[in-house]
Design an enzyme around this catalytic site. Sequence first.
Site, short mmCIF file in Angstrom:
data_model
loop_
_atom_site.label_atom_id
_atom_site.label_comp_id
_atom_site.label_asym_id
_atom_site.label_seq_id
_atom_site.Cartn_x
_atom_site.Cartn_y
_atom_site.Cartn_z
N ARG A 116 0.82 -1.24 0.00
CA ARG A 116 0.00 0.00 0.00
C ARG A 116 0.84 1.27 0.00
O ARG A 116 0.38 2.35 0.37
CB ARG A 116 -0.98 0.02 1.18
CG ARG A 116 -1.96 -1.13 1.12
CD ARG A 116 -3.28 -0.77 1.76
NE ARG A 116 -4.24 -1.84 1.54
CZ ARG A 116 -4.33 -2.91 2.33
NH1 ARG A 116 -3.56 -3.04 3.37
NH2 ARG A 116 -5.22 -3.84 2.06
N LYS A 138 3.17 11.40 -11.80
CA LYS A 138 2.46 10.41 -12.64
C LYS A 138 3.32 9.17 -12.72
O LYS A 138 4.50 9.26 -13.14
CB LYS A 138 2.26 10.96 -14.05
CG LYS A 138 1.04 11.80 -14.24
CD LYS A 138 0.86 12.06 -15.74
CE LYS A 138 -0.33 12.92 -16.03
NZ LYS A 138 -0.48 13.18 -17.48
N GLU A 180 10.68 17.28 -25.20
CA GLU A 180 9.77 17.69 -24.11
C GLU A 180 10.05 19.13 -23.68
O GLU A 180 9.15 19.85 -23.27
CB GLU A 180 9.86 16.74 -22.92
CG GLU A 180 9.37 15.30 -23.19
CD GLU A 180 7.83 15.14 -23.21
OE1 GLU A 180 7.11 16.15 -23.27
OE2 GLU A 180 7.38 13.98 -23.19
N LYS A 218 7.04 23.03 -15.78
CA LYS A 218 6.24 21.83 -15.46
C LYS A 218 5.74 21.90 -14.03
O LYS A 218 4.57 21.63 -13.74
CB LYS A 218 7.05 20.56 -15.70
CG LYS A 218 6.29 19.34 -15.14
CD LYS A 218 6.46 18.06 -15.86
CE LYS A 218 5.48 17.02 -15.30
NZ LYS A 218 5.65 15.70 -15.82
N ASN A 236 0.01 17.57 -22.10
CA ASN A 236 -0.17 16.48 -23.08
C ASN A 236 -0.12 16.97 -24.51
O ASN A 236 -0.38 16.21 -25.45
CB ASN A 236 -1.51 15.77 -22.84
CG ASN A 236 -1.54 15.08 -21.49
OD1 ASN A 236 -0.55 14.47 -21.08
ND2 ASN A 236 -2.66 15.19 -20.78
N HIS A 239 0.97 14.75 -27.37
CA HIS A 239 0.99 13.38 -26.88
C HIS A 239 -0.19 12.54 -27.36
O HIS A 239 -0.11 11.31 -27.31
CB HIS A 239 1.03 13.36 -25.34
CG HIS A 239 2.38 13.69 -24.78
ND1 HIS A 239 2.95 14.94 -24.94
CD2 HIS A 239 3.28 12.94 -24.07
CE1 HIS A 239 4.14 14.94 -24.33
NE2 HIS A 239 4.37 13.74 -23.81
N HIS A 243 1.66 9.53 -28.55
CA HIS A 243 1.54 8.25 -27.85
C HIS A 243 1.05 7.13 -28.79
O HIS A 243 1.48 5.98 -28.68
CB HIS A 243 0.57 8.37 -26.67
CG HIS A 243 1.26 8.79 -25.39
ND1 HIS A 243 0.57 9.18 -24.28
CD2 HIS A 243 2.57 8.85 -25.04
CE1 HIS A 243 1.42 9.48 -23.31
NE2 HIS A 243 2.65 9.29 -23.76
N HIS A 257 10.60 8.23 -27.10
CA HIS A 257 9.38 8.92 -26.67
C HIS A 257 9.38 10.36 -27.21
O HIS A 257 8.38 10.82 -27.79
CB HIS A 257 9.32 8.92 -25.13
CG HIS A 257 8.16 9.67 -24.56
ND1 HIS A 257 6.87 9.17 -24.56
CD2 HIS A 257 8.07 10.91 -23.99
CE1 HIS A 257 6.06 10.05 -24.00
NE2 HIS A 257 6.77 11.12 -23.65
N1 LIG Z 1 5.51 10.43 -15.69
C1 LIG Z 1 5.54 11.41 -16.55
O1 LIG Z 1 5.05 12.52 -16.27
C2 LIG Z 1 6.20 11.21 -17.88
C3 LIG Z 1 6.45 12.29 -18.72
C4 LIG Z 1 7.12 12.07 -19.92
C5 LIG Z 1 7.49 10.79 -20.27
N2 LIG Z 1 7.21 9.75 -19.44
C6 LIG Z 1 7.62 8.39 -19.78
O2 LIG Z 1 9.03 8.35 -19.76
C7 LIG Z 1 9.49 7.32 -20.65
C8 LIG Z 1 10.57 7.86 -21.53
O3 LIG Z 1 11.64 8.28 -20.70
P1 LIG Z 1 13.14 8.31 -21.22
O4 LIG Z 1 13.19 9.00 -22.51
O5 LIG Z 1 13.97 8.79 -20.10
O6 LIG Z 1 13.38 6.79 -21.58
P2 LIG Z 1 14.18 5.58 -20.90
O7 LIG Z 1 14.03 5.58 -19.44
O8 LIG Z 1 13.72 4.38 -21.64
O9 LIG Z 1 15.70 5.93 -21.23
C9 LIG Z 1 16.13 6.01 -22.56
C10 LIG Z 1 17.40 5.19 -22.78
O10 LIG Z 1 18.52 5.84 -22.16
C11 LIG Z 1 19.21 4.92 -21.32
N3 LIG Z 1 19.83 5.70 -20.25
C12 LIG Z 1 19.20 6.33 -19.24
N4 LIG Z 1 20.06 7.09 -18.55
C13 LIG Z 1 21.28 6.91 -19.11
C14 LIG Z 1 22.56 7.45 -18.86
N5 LIG Z 1 22.76 8.37 -17.92
N6 LIG Z 1 23.60 7.04 -19.63
C15 LIG Z 1 23.38 6.16 -20.65
N7 LIG Z 1 22.18 5.63 -20.95
C16 LIG Z 1 21.13 6.02 -20.19
C17 LIG Z 1 18.15 3.95 -20.88
O11 LIG Z 1 18.69 2.74 -20.44
C18 LIG Z 1 17.36 3.79 -22.17
O12 LIG Z 1 18.01 2.91 -23.04
C19 LIG Z 1 8.28 6.84 -21.42
O13 LIG Z 1 7.84 5.64 -20.87
C20 LIG Z 1 7.24 7.93 -21.17
O14 LIG Z 1 5.94 7.45 -21.25
C21 LIG Z 1 6.59 9.94 -18.26
#
Ligand SMILES: NC(=O)c1ccc[n+]([C@@H]2O[C@H](COP(=O)([O-])OP(=O)(O)OC[C@H]3O[C@@H](n4cnc5c(N)ncnc54)[C@H](O)[C@@H]3O)[C@@H](O)[C@H]2O)c1
Length: 356
Positions: A116, A138, A180, A218, A236, A239, A243, A257
């Site tokens: 929980r 989120k 972003e 943000k 969004n 998005h 998405h 993304h």
């Molecule tokens: N919660 C929210 O408000 C919100 C907002 C935007 C996006 N998202 C989500 O975030 C995700 C995308 O995030 P992302 O772009 O960070 O993707 P990710 O976490 O998949 O990272 C991208 C790649 O970079 C690599 N990586 C990460 N840090 C590294 C580093 N310091 N050195 C080398 N490699 C590294 C990871 O292993 C991966 O291969 C999606 O799932 C999306 O839906 C969430």
Amino acid sequence: MKYIQSNNCKLEVGSIEKSSFNSILKETYTSSKCVIIVDENTKENCLEYLITSFEPLHGAEVIVLPVGEENKDLEIAVNVWEALTEYGITRYDLIINLGGGLVTDMGGFIASCYKRGCDYINIPTTLLGMVDASLGGKTGLNLGPYKNQIGVFSEPKVVYIDPIFLRTLPDVELRSGFAEMIKHGLIHSEQLFDKVIDAMHSSHKIDETLLVECIRVKNKIVREDPKEDGKRKILNFGHTIGHAIEGYYMRSQGYTHGHCVAVGMIMEAYLSHKLGMLNEQSYLKIQSELSQLFEIPSFTDDEIFAIVKMLSNDKKNKGGAILCCLLEEIGTCKYDCVIEIGEFDQVFSYFRQLNS
Ligand SMILES: NC(=O)c1ccc[n+]([C@@H]2O[C@H](COP(=O)([O-])OP(=O)(O)OC[C@H]3O[C@@H](n4cnc5c(N)ncnc54)[C@H](O)[C@@H]3O)[C@@H](O)[C@H]2O)c1
């Protein structure tokens, strides 16, 4: 070090070694076990620095998630909950998410549902994570190709944003983060949009002031509307289409993304113009800047059909209507715009013609 207050969470931007992290581990979580969730790449590139810099983490358990958006799913989450149980983790222990949006979205969800809810801290390691995914509470998982269909709002205790982790980030992922930041400009101010575009052109230099400016954009929106009942929806922008594209290509092309969101922003800006909200000059500026930086895929008829079909399942939809954010000008965004499905068909067809 910059200190920013969010709703129930603190954000600290700057060197993590100079932040409150060490004292929080030693004081608040002194009798807690620590679990660090990483993915395969952050295990390789970021974990050692964290563990060697902070003595309280020397005995921490480490859980490694597989890389890739297609793994942001329930099966992997179940494996992690089983591992936490095996390690005897209680709700008074601490989970530290060290990674990009995949790790902070999944790790946040896992922590929030485990017994929980147990406390968690986010340490984003991608640009996208630093300016967006790790902030705002989120958390969630994908359901097949549908993005973030399972999730809860739940804030970390603290987010430590240290640009040092960007040193190993591949260029393609840096660009994804910039997308972003461009979105923050498009929904907030033309001046910020121009600054982000300039930074992207000047060999992707990450200026900490610009990073903080985007984080503040943000954070301000999230503080006003934490559960996305109204204004938060503007985050969004890009998005709805983004998405659907990301979900459709998740297991094949593997667009980042940010790339999908950038294409989504070009298309939703076109839609804003086509529906009489955004003037032509502003639309052309967005289209020309973004399409130089992010390639628009050449969609086939079958792909357009499948992607548009996916839009009917977007989680922002209400009462059968597809809701989208549209721009009134660069820096002003309107949410909950009802869009007929046929409009999306026309947008995709327009860009296919433009590409041919
Ligand atoms: N919660 C929210 O408000 C919100 C907002 C935007 C996006 N998202 C989500 O975030 C995700 C995308 O995030 P992302 O772009 O960070 O993707 P990710 O976490 O998949 O990272 C991208 C790649 O970079 C690599 N990586 C990460 N840090 C590294 C580093 N310091 N050195 C080398 N490699 C590294 C990871 O292993 C991966 O291969 C999606 O799932 C999306 O839906 C969430």
